[in-house]
Design a protein around this motif. Structure first.
Motif, mmCIF file in Angstrom:
data_model
loop_
_atom_site.group_PDB
_atom_site.id
_atom_site.type_symbol
_atom_site.label_atom_id
_atom_site.label_comp_id
_atom_site.label_asym_id
_atom_site.label_seq_id
_atom_site.Cartn_x
_atom_site.Cartn_y
_atom_site.Cartn_z
ATOM 1 N N HIS A 138 14.930 12.305 11.011
ATOM 2 C CA HIS A 138 13.510 12.005 11.200
ATOM 3 C C HIS A 138 13.381 10.956 12.298
ATOM 4 O O HIS A 138 14.146 9.993 12.347
ATOM 5 C CB HIS A 138 12.919 11.454 9.886
ATOM 6 C CG HIS A 138 11.445 11.190 9.928
ATOM 7 N ND1 HIS A 138 10.519 12.046 9.384
ATOM 8 C CD2 HIS A 138 10.718 10.169 10.461
ATOM 9 C CE1 HIS A 138 9.305 11.562 9.564
ATOM 10 N NE2 HIS A 138 9.405 10.418 10.215
ATOM 11 N N VAL A 139 12.423 11.168 13.186
ATOM 12 C CA VAL A 139 12.145 10.223 14.265
ATOM 13 C C VAL A 139 10.699 9.779 14.170
ATOM 14 O O VAL A 139 9.802 10.601 13.910
ATOM 15 C CB VAL A 139 12.416 10.871 15.647
ATOM 16 C CG1 VAL A 139 11.826 10.032 16.767
ATOM 17 C CG2 VAL A 139 13.912 11.055 15.869
ATOM 18 N N ARG A 140 10.466 8.500 14.353
ATOM 19 C CA ARG A 140 9.094 7.972 14.395
ATOM 20 C C ARG A 140 8.870 7.311 15.751
ATOM 21 O O ARG A 140 9.656 6.448 16.174
ATOM 22 C CB ARG A 140 8.845 6.973 13.276
ATOM 23 C CG ARG A 140 7.541 6.203 13.413
ATOM 24 C CD ARG A 140 7.163 5.404 12.174
ATOM 25 N NE ARG A 140 6.539 6.240 11.163
ATOM 26 C CZ ARG A 140 5.868 5.770 10.109
ATOM 27 N NH1 ARG A 140 5.749 4.466 9.932
ATOM 28 N NH2 ARG A 140 5.316 6.580 9.235
ATOM 29 N N LEU A 141 7.796 7.730 16.432
ATOM 30 C CA LEU A 141 7.394 7.144 17.704
ATOM 31 C C LEU A 141 6.200 6.232 17.470
ATOM 32 O O LEU A 141 5.275 6.582 16.723
ATOM 33 C CB LEU A 141 7.004 8.231 18.706
ATOM 34 C CG LEU A 141 8.126 9.128 19.234
ATOM 35 C CD1 LEU A 141 7.525 10.281 20.023
ATOM 36 C CD2 LEU A 141 9.079 8.333 20.109
ATOM 37 N N ILE A 142 6.201 5.070 18.093
ATOM 38 C CA ILE A 142 5.068 4.149 18.035
ATOM 39 C C ILE A 142 4.707 3.748 19.456
ATOM 40 O O ILE A 142 5.570 3.293 20.217
ATOM 41 C CB ILE A 142 5.383 2.894 17.199
ATOM 42 C CG1 ILE A 142 5.667 3.272 15.747
ATOM 43 C CG2 ILE A 142 4.232 1.897 17.263
ATOM 44 C CD1 ILE A 142 5.997 2.093 14.855
ATOM 45 N N VAL A 143 3.456 3.946 19.814
ATOM 46 C CA VAL A 143 2.939 3.501 21.110
ATOM 47 C C VAL A 143 1.966 2.373 20.826
ATOM 48 O O VAL A 143 0.992 2.555 20.098
ATOM 49 C CB VAL A 143 2.245 4.642 21.864
ATOM 50 C CG1 VAL A 143 1.631 4.128 23.157
ATOM 51 C CG2 VAL A 143 3.239 5.760 22.163
ATOM 52 N N ARG A 144 2.217 1.216 21.407
ATOM 53 C CA ARG A 144 1.415 0.022 21.133
ATOM 54 C C ARG A 144 0.867 -0.559 22.432
ATOM 55 O O ARG A 144 1.606 -0.710 23.414
ATOM 56 C CB ARG A 144 2.246 -1.039 20.402
ATOM 57 C CG ARG A 144 1.496 -2.331 20.116
ATOM 58 C CD ARG A 144 2.359 -3.311 19.332
ATOM 59 N NE ARG A 144 1.651 -4.564 19.131
ATOM 60 C CZ ARG A 144 1.672 -5.596 19.961
ATOM 61 N NH1 ARG A 144 2.408 -5.525 21.076
ATOM 62 N NH2 ARG A 144 1.000 -6.701 19.712
ATOM 63 N N ASP A 145 -0.421 -0.890 22.427
ATOM 64 C CA ASP A 145 -1.073 -1.556 23.552
ATOM 65 C C ASP A 145 -0.835 -3.060 23.408
ATOM 66 O O ASP A 145 -1.288 -3.684 22.442
ATOM 67 C CB ASP A 145 -2.575 -1.241 23.544
ATOM 68 C CG ASP A 145 -3.269 -1.682 24.829
ATOM 69 O OD1 ASP A 145 -2.898 -2.732 25.374
ATOM 70 O OD2 ASP A 145 -4.198 -0.969 25.257
ATOM 71 N N ARG A 146 -0.134 -3.650 24.365
ATOM 72 C CA ARG A 146 0.221 -5.072 24.258
ATOM 73 C C ARG A 146 -0.971 -5.996 24.495
ATOM 74 O O ARG A 146 -0.887 -7.189 24.187
ATOM 75 C CB ARG A 146 1.329 -5.415 25.268
ATOM 76 C CG ARG A 146 2.636 -4.693 25.000
ATOM 77 C CD ARG A 146 3.823 -5.483 25.499
ATOM 78 N NE ARG A 146 3.689 -5.899 26.888
ATOM 79 C CZ ARG A 146 4.275 -6.977 27.418
ATOM 80 N NH1 ARG A 146 4.996 -7.773 26.655
ATOM 81 N NH2 ARG A 146 4.130 -7.258 28.684
ATOM 82 N N LEU A 201 0.848 -1.189 0.000
ATOM 83 C CA LEU A 201 0.000 0.000 0.000
ATOM 84 C C LEU A 201 0.883 1.239 0.000
ATOM 85 O O LEU A 201 1.761 1.392 0.839
ATOM 86 C CB LEU A 201 -0.918 -0.005 1.222
ATOM 87 C CG LEU A 201 -2.002 1.073 1.257
ATOM 88 C CD1 LEU A 201 -2.977 0.891 0.101
ATOM 89 C CD2 LEU A 201 -2.747 1.034 2.584
ATOM 90 N N ARG A 202 0.648 2.124 -0.970
ATOM 91 C CA ARG A 202 1.467 3.320 -1.109
ATOM 92 C C ARG A 202 0.589 4.563 -0.982
ATOM 93 O O ARG A 202 -0.576 4.566 -1.392
ATOM 94 C CB ARG A 202 2.173 3.350 -2.469
ATOM 95 C CG ARG A 202 3.032 2.154 -2.754
ATOM 96 C CD ARG A 202 3.714 2.282 -4.099
ATOM 97 N NE ARG A 202 2.782 2.633 -5.165
ATOM 98 C CZ ARG A 202 1.962 1.791 -5.757
ATOM 99 N NH1 ARG A 202 1.921 0.530 -5.362
ATOM 100 N NH2 ARG A 202 1.165 2.187 -6.731
ATOM 101 N N ASN A 257 6.726 1.407 7.238
ATOM 102 C CA ASN A 257 5.444 1.546 6.548
ATOM 103 C C ASN A 257 5.122 3.032 6.372
ATOM 104 O O ASN A 257 5.054 3.781 7.339
ATOM 105 C CB ASN A 257 4.342 0.873 7.374
ATOM 106 C CG ASN A 257 3.038 0.740 6.606
ATOM 107 O OD1 ASN A 257 2.767 1.488 5.674
ATOM 108 N ND2 ASN A 257 2.222 -0.217 7.003
ATOM 109 N N PRO A 258 4.903 3.478 5.123
ATOM 110 C CA PRO A 258 4.605 4.907 4.935
ATOM 111 C C PRO A 258 3.283 5.338 5.556
ATOM 112 O O PRO A 258 3.069 6.515 5.816
ATOM 113 C CB PRO A 258 4.566 5.056 3.404
ATOM 114 C CG PRO A 258 4.279 3.679 2.894
ATOM 115 C CD PRO A 258 4.934 2.744 3.856
#
Length: 588
Positions: free
Chosen positions: A567-575, A176-177, A472-473
């Motif tokens: 560039h920094v990417r933050l990801i917060v994930r609920d386990r 997917l783009r 992933n964009p």
């Protein structure tokens, strides 16, 4: 590297601490604070209900039209009823969304955000904060000749859009783009789409079409051999030898067809899996946008049932398609499938290939018969997705923009509705219905919601999962995030603000606890250089007298970074639920 840091006051206010944090690793993790009365700069909608403990808010949109299909814009809350299991449910809120799309609509107001503050909330992005249309051009399941017509019609449609329309275009191929993410700058959108390339994907051709063509080639080869044999007077043809040769040829041809059917079934499965995964990724990307989210899927289509000419076993993908529709519906996404093949020519079924016959014309013009069984199976996929999510399906029409036009028209008669249900997450689909008391008014709406249940034990992502999410964009707004970063020696001090009601809380010693993973990715001008992760548990100290949950949690940590990081990417994930939010921070 310089990082602009301004006042955080408008975004984050001091408040009474309501929770404690315990780091999962022995690293420097600052205290989090969570406030029930925190004031934010993002817009508060007057009809938005408060968050209630022990209940789940089911928010959805309906489209009201009259008998002629015109949008109804003056419906009132007293005229609708929401029923679940045949029982009326109290309507928590009712909001008309179509005012932003009328002929006299004013330019939408964008919420201001201070420089140095980053967010994935939709209300800060250009254009209106609610009600969007995503156009997906599916090259994975569409033949190149059909892609040309789709691209031309999308370009023409974009020229006629109203200036305030907020639309995005995505390409669904091997992955997917983003052709262009949501914007109201239609000139930039058209320029980006003009540069979008047509793709040739042999997987887009159906299995029965490939087998039919290969059998025709084999028959043509056999006829050629027979003609060459007949013209050779020096060779004495033995009838028995000729029959044995023909039998061996037929046997080899049948084996080839079976092998090709098996191969095409594997390709079909891969296409189905890739299509489902891509549309789900787009669902995560759109999840945090409030209001109506229209997804116009322009595709050659993918069959819900497959069956070979030799192996007559029927393979069904119905449960996979239905599950996709239910998950998209739960995220508030309405699907408008459009078959990209356009109006198709009927085939009378004659076997001759002589010029002028229907069979000969089909071969010459590469026309596909609309009565083919495979088309009905493709229509089944489209109809199921539209029905579950509350959209409309468009097939066998040369107006490939009919779905986009219908989605835009539906926006003008759309309303947001909400009702509360007990918090009984069971991973099951729960249906509901909406009825209107006003005569002559019909409503479209999704058919239910998934009561998503968490896993029994927290599940962590593997390193490959983190790498894939970082690269992933398409980000995710399933968990809403705000952040500020302060430059410190050799790194960044990052303070993340998380929407509390996007998290799942389990009871530990009588207190609600959320279990999170925090990912931190770095990219230079060429590539992603490294991805790190940390974790935290969040415990809310409940007030027995309160009926409203606190709204915000905060997480702070110092991360070291490479000198060339841009560039920094933050990801917060609920386990517990697997939901995650993505926040991109370009450094300057």
């Amino acid at each position: 590297m310089a990082f602009r840091v301004l006042s955080w006051n408008k975004m984050l206010h001091r408040c009474k601490p309501y929770l404690t944090v315990r780091g999962m690793k022995k690293t420097a993790i600052a205290a989090l604070v969570l406030g029930a009365a925190v004031v934010h700069t993002y817009a508060r909608q007057e009809s938005t209900p408060i968050f209630r403990a022990g209940t789940t808010l089911v928010e959805f949109t309906i489209v009201a039209t009259d008998n002629s299909g015109r949008p109804v814009t003056d419906l009132t809350q007293s005229e609708i009823a929401v029923l679940q299991n045949g029982k009326p449910q109290p309507v928590a809120f009712f909001r008309f969304e179509g005012s932003a799309f009328g002929p006299d609509a004013a330019e939408p107001r964008r919420e201001p955000i201070a420089p140095g503050i980053f967010t994935n909330r939709s209300e800060y992005s250009p254009g209106p904060a609610r009600n969007v249309t995503a156009i997906v051009i599916d090259t994975l399941n569409t033949l190149p000749e059909d892609q040309v017509a789709v691209k031309a019609q999308v370009m023409q449609y974009l020229r006629a859009l109203a200036p305030n329309t907020r639309v995005a275009v995505y390409g669904l191929g091997a992955n997917l783009r983003i052709v262009h993410d949501f914007t109201n700058d239609l000139e930039a959108l058209r320029a980006r789409l003009a540069a979008h390339r047509i793709e040739y994907n042999i997987q887009a051709m159906s299995a029965d079409e490939l087998v039919r063509r290969q059998l025709q080639e084999a028959e043509h080869y056999n006829d050629t051999v027979d003609e060459d044999s007949d013209s050779n007077d020096d060779v004495d043809q033995d009838a028995q030898a000729d029959a044995e040769r023909q039998a061996e040829f037929d046997k080899a041809r049948a084996q080839m067809a079976r092998a090709d059917e098996y191969f095409q079934e594997q390709l079909h499965t891969r296409r189905m899996n890739q299509t489902v995964a891509s549309l789900e990724a787009l669902g995560n990307h759109l999840a945090g946008i409030p209001g109506r989210k229209n997804l116009v899927w322009i595709s050659g289509g993918i069959s819900m049932l497959t069956q070979g000419a030799h192996d007559r076993w029927v393979n069904s993908y119905a449960s996979q398609v239905r599950g996709l529709g239910q998950r998209l519906a739960t995220q508030g996404i309405t699907v408008y499938p459009v078959q990209a093949t356009g109006l198709q020519i009927g085939f009378l079924g004659t076997s001759t290939t002589a010029p002028g016959s229907s069979k000969g014309q089909e071969e010459k013009m590469h026309l596909r018969p609309m009565t083919r069984e495979n088309d009905l199976r493709i229509w089944g996929t489209m109809d199921m997705l539209a029905d579950v999510t509350g959209g409309r399906a468009f097939k066998n029409t040369n107006d490939l923009m009919a779905g986009v036009s219908a989605a835009a028209n539906d926006m003008r008669g759309s309303y947001s509705v909400g009702f509360y249900v007990p918090d009984n997450s069971d991973n099951r689909w729960h249906g509901f219905d909406v009825r209107v008391s006003r005569p002559g008014v019909r409503v479209l709406h999704r058919k239910g919601y998934m009561a998503l249940a968490p896993v029994k034990q927290p599940v962590s992502w593997a390193q490959a999962d983190w790498q894939a999410a970082m690269q992933n964009p398409l980000g995710s707004t399933a968990i809403r995030l705000d952040a500020r970063a302060d430059a410190v020696p050799y790194g960044l001090n990052v303070l993340i603000q998380i929407a509390a009601d996007d998290l799942y809380y389990k009871r530990v010693n009588g207190q609600p606890v959320a279990d999170l993973e925090i990912g931190f990715g770095e990219r230079n001008q060429k590539e992603w250089t490294r991805v790190r992760r940390d974790g935290a548990t969040i415990t809310i100290k409940e007030n027995p007298q309160a009926t409203v949950q606190p709204s915000i949690v905060r997480f702070a940590k110092v991360w070291t970074i490479e000198p060339d990081t841009s560039h920094v990417r933050l990801i917060v994930r609920d386990r517990m639920t697997g939901r995650f939010g993505v926040l991109d921070m370009p450094l300057s």
